[in-house]
Design a protein around this motif. Structure first.
Motif, PDB file in Angstrom:
ATOM      1  N   LEU A   1       9.099   6.197  -9.258  1.00 51.82           N
ATOM      2  CA  LEU A   1       9.628   5.793  -8.437  1.00 51.82           C
ATOM      3  C   LEU A   1      10.053   4.161  -8.902  1.00 51.82           C
ATOM      4  CD1 LEU A   1      11.026   5.373  -5.207  1.00 51.82           C
ATOM      5  CD2 LEU A   1       8.650   4.584  -5.180  1.00 51.82           C
ATOM      6  N   LEU A   2       9.498   3.675  -9.273  1.00 48.55           N
ATOM      7  CA  LEU A   2       9.687   2.183  -9.508  1.00 48.55           C
ATOM      8  C   LEU A   2       9.988   1.660 -10.747  1.00 48.55           C
ATOM      9  CD1 LEU A   2       7.188   0.635  -7.440  1.00 48.55           C
ATOM     10  CD2 LEU A   2       9.399   0.778  -6.839  1.00 48.55           C
ATOM     11  N   THR A   3       9.297   2.574 -12.348  1.00 46.33           N
ATOM     12  CA  THR A   3       9.673   2.437 -13.977  1.00 46.33           C
ATOM     13  C   THR A   3      11.192   2.580 -13.807  1.00 46.33           C
ATOM     14  OG1 THR A   3       8.711   3.895 -14.085  1.00 46.33           O
ATOM     15  CG2 THR A   3       7.748   2.489 -14.097  1.00 46.33           C
ATOM     16  N   ASP A   4      11.835   3.401 -13.556  1.00 43.56           N
ATOM     17  CA  ASP A   4      12.730   3.685 -13.715  1.00 43.56           C
ATOM     18  C   ASP A   4      14.112   3.058 -12.581  1.00 43.56           C
ATOM     19  OD1 ASP A   4      14.574   5.721 -14.950  1.00 43.56           O
ATOM     20  OD2 ASP A   4      14.818   7.000 -13.230  1.00 43.56           O
ATOM     21  N   SER A   5      13.551   1.440 -12.529  1.00 38.40           N
ATOM     22  CA  SER A   5      15.012   0.874 -12.026  1.00 38.40           C
ATOM     23  C   SER A   5      14.728  -1.328 -12.096  1.00 38.40           C
ATOM     24  CB  SER A   5      14.509   0.973 -10.294  1.00 38.40           C
ATOM     25  OG  SER A   5      16.051   0.066 -10.355  1.00 38.40           O
ATOM     26  N   ASP A   6      15.514  -1.108 -12.533  1.00 46.76           N
ATOM     27  CA  ASP A   6      15.857  -2.490 -12.718  1.00 46.76           C
ATOM     28  C   ASP A   6      15.408  -3.542 -11.188  1.00 46.76           C
ATOM     29  OD1 ASP A   6      16.136  -2.331 -15.276  1.00 46.76           O
ATOM     30  OD2 ASP A   6      18.285  -2.912 -15.266  1.00 46.76           O
ATOM     31  N   GLY A   7      15.787  -3.084  -9.786  1.00 40.33           N
ATOM     32  CA  GLY A   7      15.249  -3.750  -8.918  1.00 40.33           C
ATOM     33  C   GLY A   7      16.318  -2.899  -7.540  1.00 40.33           C
ATOM     34  N   PHE A   8      15.675  -3.376  -6.560  1.00 39.32           N
ATOM     35  CA  PHE A   8      16.076  -2.919  -5.333  1.00 39.32           C
ATOM     36  C   PHE A   8      16.624  -4.013  -4.463  1.00 39.32           C
ATOM     37  CE2 PHE A   8      13.732   0.701  -7.199  1.00 39.32           C
ATOM     38  CZ  PHE A   8      14.389   1.364  -7.298  1.00 39.32           C
ATOM     39  N   GLN A   9      17.240  -3.553  -3.136  1.00 43.96           N
ATOM     40  CA  GLN A   9      16.886  -4.505  -2.279  1.00 43.96           C
ATOM     41  C   GLN A   9      17.491  -2.786  -0.995  1.00 43.96           C
ATOM     42  OE1 GLN A   9      21.028  -5.854  -1.518  1.00 43.96           O
ATOM     43  NE2 GLN A   9      20.183  -7.814  -0.272  1.00 43.96           N
TER      44      GLN A   9
ATOM     45  N   ASN B   1       4.438   5.388  -5.394  1.00 36.39           N
ATOM     46  CA  ASN B   1       4.835   4.870  -7.151  1.00 36.39           C
ATOM     47  C   ASN B   1       4.027   5.996  -8.376  1.00 36.39           C
ATOM     48  OD1 ASN B   1       5.798   3.516  -8.332  1.00 36.39           O
ATOM     49  ND2 ASN B   1       4.561   3.288  -9.536  1.00 36.39           N
ATOM     50  N   THR B   2       2.443   6.056  -6.983  1.00 34.61           N
ATOM     51  CA  THR B   2       1.397   7.675  -7.472  1.00 34.61           C
ATOM     52  C   THR B   2       1.993   8.915  -7.995  1.00 34.61           C
ATOM     53  OG1 THR B   2      -0.165   5.528  -7.167  1.00 34.61           O
ATOM     54  CG2 THR B   2      -0.759   7.717  -7.705  1.00 34.61           C
TER      55      THR B   2
ATOM     56  N   THR C   1       1.028  -1.189   0.155  1.00 33.04           N
ATOM     57  CA  THR C   1      -0.044  -0.071   0.199  1.00 33.04           C
ATOM     58  C   THR C   1       0.669   1.517  -0.364  1.00 33.04           C
ATOM     59  OG1 THR C   1      -1.706  -1.619   0.549  1.00 33.04           O
ATOM     60  CG2 THR C   1      -1.926   1.007   1.085  1.00 33.04           C
ATOM     61  N   LEU C   2       2.227   0.681   1.083  1.00 35.80           N
ATOM     62  CA  LEU C   2       3.019   2.215   0.628  1.00 35.80           C
ATOM     63  C   LEU C   2       3.394   2.885  -0.591  1.00 35.80           C
ATOM     64  CD1 LEU C   2       3.950   2.623   4.565  1.00 35.80           C
ATOM     65  CD2 LEU C   2       3.193   3.806   3.518  1.00 35.80           C
ATOM     66  N   LEU C   3       4.091   1.398  -0.844  1.00 34.35           N
ATOM     67  CA  LEU C   3       4.985   1.290  -2.594  1.00 34.35           C
ATOM     68  C   LEU C   3       4.127   2.167  -3.628  1.00 34.35           C
ATOM     69  CD1 LEU C   3       6.598  -1.943  -1.632  1.00 34.35           C
ATOM     70  CD2 LEU C   3       7.372   0.689  -1.295  1.00 34.35           C
ATOM     71  N   LEU C   4       3.217   1.239  -3.118  1.00 30.34           N
ATOM     72  CA  LEU C   4       1.892   1.528  -4.775  1.00 30.34           C
ATOM     73  C   LEU C   4       1.421   3.076  -4.497  1.00 30.34           C
ATOM     74  CD1 LEU C   4      -0.380  -1.036  -4.408  1.00 30.34           C
ATOM     75  CD2 LEU C   4       0.490   0.072  -6.621  1.00 30.34           C
ATOM     76  N   GLU C   5       1.229   3.653  -2.960  1.00 29.43           N
ATOM     77  CA  GLU C   5       0.944   5.372  -3.178  1.00 29.43           C
ATOM     78  C   GLU C   5       2.371   6.039  -3.270  1.00 29.43           C
ATOM     79  OE1 GLU C   5      -0.604   8.771  -2.608  1.00 29.43           O
ATOM     80  OE2 GLU C   5      -2.149   6.504  -2.508  1.00 29.43           O
TER      81      GLU C   5
ATOM     82  N   TRP D   1      12.884   8.701   0.025  1.00 29.57           N
ATOM     83  CA  TRP D   1      13.867   8.005  -1.027  1.00 29.57           C
ATOM     84  C   TRP D   1      13.301   7.792  -2.197  1.00 29.57           C
ATOM     85  CZ3 TRP D   1      11.166   2.905  -2.336  1.00 29.57           C
ATOM     86  CH2 TRP D   1      12.184   2.622  -3.572  1.00 29.57           C
ATOM     87  N   ALA D   2      12.057   8.119  -2.286  1.00 26.13           N
ATOM     88  CA  ALA D   2      10.644   8.095  -3.049  1.00 26.13           C
ATOM     89  C   ALA D   2      10.652   9.803  -3.869  1.00 26.13           C
ATOM     90  CB  ALA D   2       9.393   7.639  -2.792  1.00 26.13           C
TER      91      ALA D   2
END
Length: 279
Positions: A73-81, A67-68, A61-65, A107-108
């Protein structure tokens, strides 16, 4: 108007870009042990694996918000740790969620208050604490956070203690309970704001204690709950005030060199002097 004081305890968040195609999450407690882990498909944030489904859903829920608010945030990367690390026991209720939300927002590159309100609700004062290194006053004015850094270093601070009540309170439930109560909100806001300002200006411990008692009495009436001193510590020689979700987490107690032994004799072993708790 609320008086809020950032603590010396907190939580960090560390993000490492990867090429895995996943968002891999690990949360460490104060003893450096993993208390939560999850692996999400970066493309849609579906849970691939996790140690706790409920926490994983909250995190999604937090990550989707986030990213909204920031679609790159998420489309500009190939992965995160991602790793989070607490410096206090998570049962204390010192802000495991709010420090996480604030760190995620940094971070976002999104607004931490909007992230909190859209995902959880709440006043946002704890977000303000996570963003400041000194005491603050916090107030919502027309839905906007109004934060001011203040000088709050009472000359009686050595007589103040924070006591953990051995029970983690749910902020969500406490907020819901408050909102269900029928009362004159504007009148309460006015009264509490006045007490807050007097607490900031208090020059004596006895004056501060009178204000603590007034604050407890007001909220007791509104929430239809007995003040915590009446409930648990009627024989205590100092004053006690609830903090956070009313009736749980920590309380603020006034006292002396007998305070720690009193609470420990009652089974409350986490008693932290003001100077050790406050940043």
């Amino acid at each position: 108007l609320g008086l809020a004081i950032p603590t010396s305890y907190g939580q960090s968040l560390h993000v490492t870009p990867t090429s895995s195609g996943f968002l891999e999450w690990s949360s460490f407690d104060e003893n450096k042990n993993i208390w939560f882990s999850a692996k999400f498909d970066l493309a849609n944030l579906n849970v691939v694996s996790t140690s706790d489904e409920t926490i994983a859903k909250t995190l999604v829920t937090l990550l989707l918000e986030a990213n909204t608010q920031n679609p790159l945030l998420l489309t500009d990367s190939d992965g995160f740790q991602i790793e989070t690390r607490l410096t206090f026991p998570k049962v204390w209720g010192l802000g495991t969620s709010s420090t996480l939300i604030n760190n995620l927002a940094q971070w976002a590159r999104v607004d931490a208050y909007q992230l909190l309100w859209n995902a959880f609700g709440g006043s946002g004062y704890d977000i303000a604490c996570a963003q400041h290194n000194s005491p603050i006053t916090y107030q919502l004015k027309d839905g906007e956070p109004n934060v001011e850094e203040i000088n709050f270093a009472p000359n009686f601070k050595n007589s103040l203690f924070f006591v953990y009540l051995n029970q983690k309170q749910s902020s969500k439930e406490a907020i819901a309970n408050y909102r269900e109560q029928p009362f004159d909100k504007s009148e309460l806001v006015k009264s509490i704001s006045s007490i807050t300002q007097k607490m900031i200006d208090a020059s004596t411990l006895s004056g501060f204690e009178v204000l603590m008692e007034e604050h407890e009495a007001l909220l007791s009436e509104v929430l239809h709950l007995k003040p915590i001193k009446q409930q648990l510590f009627p024989d205590y020689f100092g004053m006690i005030k609830s903090l956070g979700a009313w009736g749980g987490d920590f309380v603020l107690a006034t006292g002396d060199d007998k305070t720690i032994s009193y609470f420990k004799s009652k089974g409350y072993n986490t008693v932290i002097p003001y100077s050790k708790m406050v940043l």
